[in-house]
Structures are given as C-alpha cells and as structure tokens.
Design an enzyme around this catalytic site. Structure first.
Site, PDB file in Angstrom:
ATOM      1  N   SER A 143     137.929  24.404 -21.187  1.00 27.33           N
ATOM      2  CA  SER A 143     138.226  23.527 -20.060  1.00 27.33           C
ATOM      3  C   SER A 143     139.680  23.721 -19.606  1.00 27.33           C
ATOM      4  CB  SER A 143     137.917  22.077 -20.443  1.00 27.33           C
ATOM      5  OG  SER A 143     138.001  21.214 -19.344  1.00 27.33           O
ATOM      6  N   ASP A 198     128.351  22.106 -13.431  1.00 28.91           N
ATOM      7  CA  ASP A 198     129.783  21.895 -13.637  1.00 28.91           C
ATOM      8  C   ASP A 198     130.471  22.244 -12.315  1.00 28.91           C
ATOM      9  OD1 ASP A 198     132.457  21.899 -14.333  1.00 28.91           O
ATOM     10  OD2 ASP A 198     132.207  23.196 -16.087  1.00 28.91           O
ATOM     11  N   HIS A 252     129.570  20.198 -17.964  1.00 29.83           N
ATOM     12  CA  HIS A 252     130.891  20.533 -18.490  1.00 29.83           C
ATOM     13  C   HIS A 252     131.102  19.878 -19.858  1.00 29.83           C
ATOM     14  CE1 HIS A 252     135.069  21.850 -18.120  1.00 29.83           C
ATOM     15  NE2 HIS A 252     135.421  20.688 -18.632  1.00 29.83           N
TER      16      HIS A 252
END
Length: 312
Positions: free
Chosen positions: A156, A255, A285
C-alpha cells in the site's frame, strides 16, 4: 453498484465502513488495537529493534531487524515499508508479513518505522526509508547479508515508498537494488484513473480516503494533482523508469489503486525493466492482510513469497 467480491472476502467488506481518514487520531487509536494475523514460522526468527542515523538534520530512524535462524552463508536482504496511508505507523501490524518473509524466503528483513504525515509530510517518510536503506547496505556484512542481493518492498503506502526509494537510489547513486516488491502500491496523487473514478463507494480504501491521504502526505490541501509534486512522492509521475530494479507488482480488482498499479507495471515493461504483474480478481485493497485465511489471500501471500525468493 454491486461488486463481485470473492465469496470468502465478501462478508468482511461491511466491516471496513468505519475506515475514515478524516479523523487521523481515531484511525491511529483503532490501529493500536489491531492484532497481526497469527503465524507460526517454520524456523525461528530473531527480532530486534534499533535506531539508525537519519539524513542530515533529521532524527534517528527506528528499524526492526528480522534474521532467520539456522542459515549459512550470506543471506539476501529486504528493506520493508509498512502500509498505513502514510499516516499510521503500522509496523507492528505488518509483523506477520516481515516474520514470514524472513522465515520462508530466508532473508534478513529490515522494517522501517518511518515518520508519518500529517505531522511529518513528504519528504520525511522517504528520507527515513532511504536513510535505512543506506544503513542496511553499509552494514550488510555484520548483518550477514549479501550486499548485491538487497531489495526494497512494501504494501500500500509502503509499496509506494518502496517504488520511491528505488527511484531515489537510482537517481542519487544510492545502493544497487536487486528487486522492488510493490504490493498494491500507492503511486499517483493525480487520482485520474478509471478505477479511481469508478470505485468511489468501496468501504475501506476509496477515493475520499485516497484524497485525504495524499493531502496529508503532500503537506496540505491544494497540492495534490498540481504541477510541482515530486516523482519521489508520487512515483507514477516519474518520466523515465529505465534502469530501475526488476519489479513484482500486485493489484486488486476492487481497489481504486488498481489502474495506477497496472499502468506503472506497463510503463516499467516498456522501459525495459523486468516486471511481473499479478492482478487478483474479487479482491479489495489490503485483503491479504485483513483476511489472510481466504484462499485468494493465501495465493497472494504464496505468490509474493515465491517472487521474493526468485527476485532476491
């Protein structure tokens, strides 16, 4: 709109409704209550916390070193950056990932407890990560690491920082990197992709939270999407990707980051960088961290470990 989430992931999606980065203090308090997924490593892993020198004028950087036991010879190394939207220090939450990499890849992992926004916007987090990389390379011998087999990686926001560190090291004659592992990385402050426009009502990581995260990271409103954002903050802005280390990139179907991740992989390939891209249908995500027991999460984890073994 309806989303065809993986059946094992779908029950968890409503639980993400409280993820709201408008209240950073609340998100940090919730993060402190989060427990990493249980994991029993196949070999013992020594874990120790130290501080290393920061860049000139910056404070020392906290790092956690993971060293697998019962290994002989020089090991590969991985500098790891945790996720957390650039604002939450989630090194402890990603402890399972780093222990697993050390144990199952057989690598020395250095996890960086970098400063976070909004108190410490860009370039502070990047400076901390790059300082940790330089320290790692300089102390490779005493860490039992082959200096020619050091990579960077993260998930991320951490994946975005890993991409930025790779760019910065290339452009500033920094340590040579063996690979970059970019797990669903945050790469582009412009938020102009089709997935970023379409997936606005996904619980958890959605466009609104992405906007807030970038505003915190860049130092305030009105900067995101402007002409002066550095490619070391938003790696998708880099015009030249040639000469970067080989990359492994993951993307999730539901996502908002999906298309910037796919686009960055495509640009790396065009630039001649050996790149492996895995897109996982039905996932959101952070699915691999939040629902690691799901079969698709297990595939994500296993394929990532395999990529690190091959890449390092």
């Amino acid at each position: 709109m309806p989303y065809l989430f993986d059946p094992e992931l779908a029950p968890w999606v409503p639980l993400l409704a409280d993820v709201d980065y408008a209240n950073v203090a609340k998100m940090r308090a919730q993060a402190e209550l989060m427990e990493p997924a249980p994991y029993d490593p196949p070999v013992p892993v020594d874990v120790r916390d130290i501080t290393v020198q920061g860049v000139q004028g910056a404070p020392e950087v906290g790092v956690r070193i993971y060293t697998p036991a019962n290994r002989t010879g020089k090991l590969p190394g991985l500098l790891y950056m945790h996720g957390g939207a650039f604002v939450i220090g989630l090194a402890d939450f990603f402890h399972t990932e780093t222990v697993r990499i050390a144990a199952e890849v057989g690598a020395v992992v250095v996890s960086v407890n970098y400063r976070t926004a909004p108190e410490h916007p860009f370039p502070a987090p990047l400076e901390d990560c790059y300082a940790a990389l330089c320290w790692f390379a300089e102390h490779a011998d005493e860490l039992g690491v082959d200096p020619d087999r050091i990579g960077v990686g993260g998930e991320s926001a951490g994946g975005g920082l890993a991409a930025a560190v790779a760019l910065f090291a290339r452009d500033h004659d920094g340590p040579a990197l063996k690979m970059q592992y970019l797990g669903v990385p945050v790469l582009d402050d412009r938020l102009a992709t089709a997935s970023m426009h379409a997936l606005i009502d996904i619980p958890g990581w959605n466009r609104r939270n992405a906007e807030l995260s970038w505003d915190y990271y860049l130092g305030g409103r009105g900067l995101r999407g402007g002409d002066d954002v550095s490619p070391y903050a938003a790696p998708a802005r880099a015009e030249d990707l040639a000469g970067l280390p080989p990359a492994y990139i993951t993307a999730s179907e539901f996502d908002p980051l999906r298309d910037e991740d796919l686009g960055y992989a495509r640009r790396l390939i065009i630039a001649g960088v050996p790149t492996e891209l895995h897109h996982f249908p039905g996932t959101f995500h952070g699915a691999a961290q939040l629902v690691p027991q799901a079969a698709v999460s297990q595939r994500m984890i296993a394929e990532g470990l395999d990529a690190l073994r091959r890449g390092l």
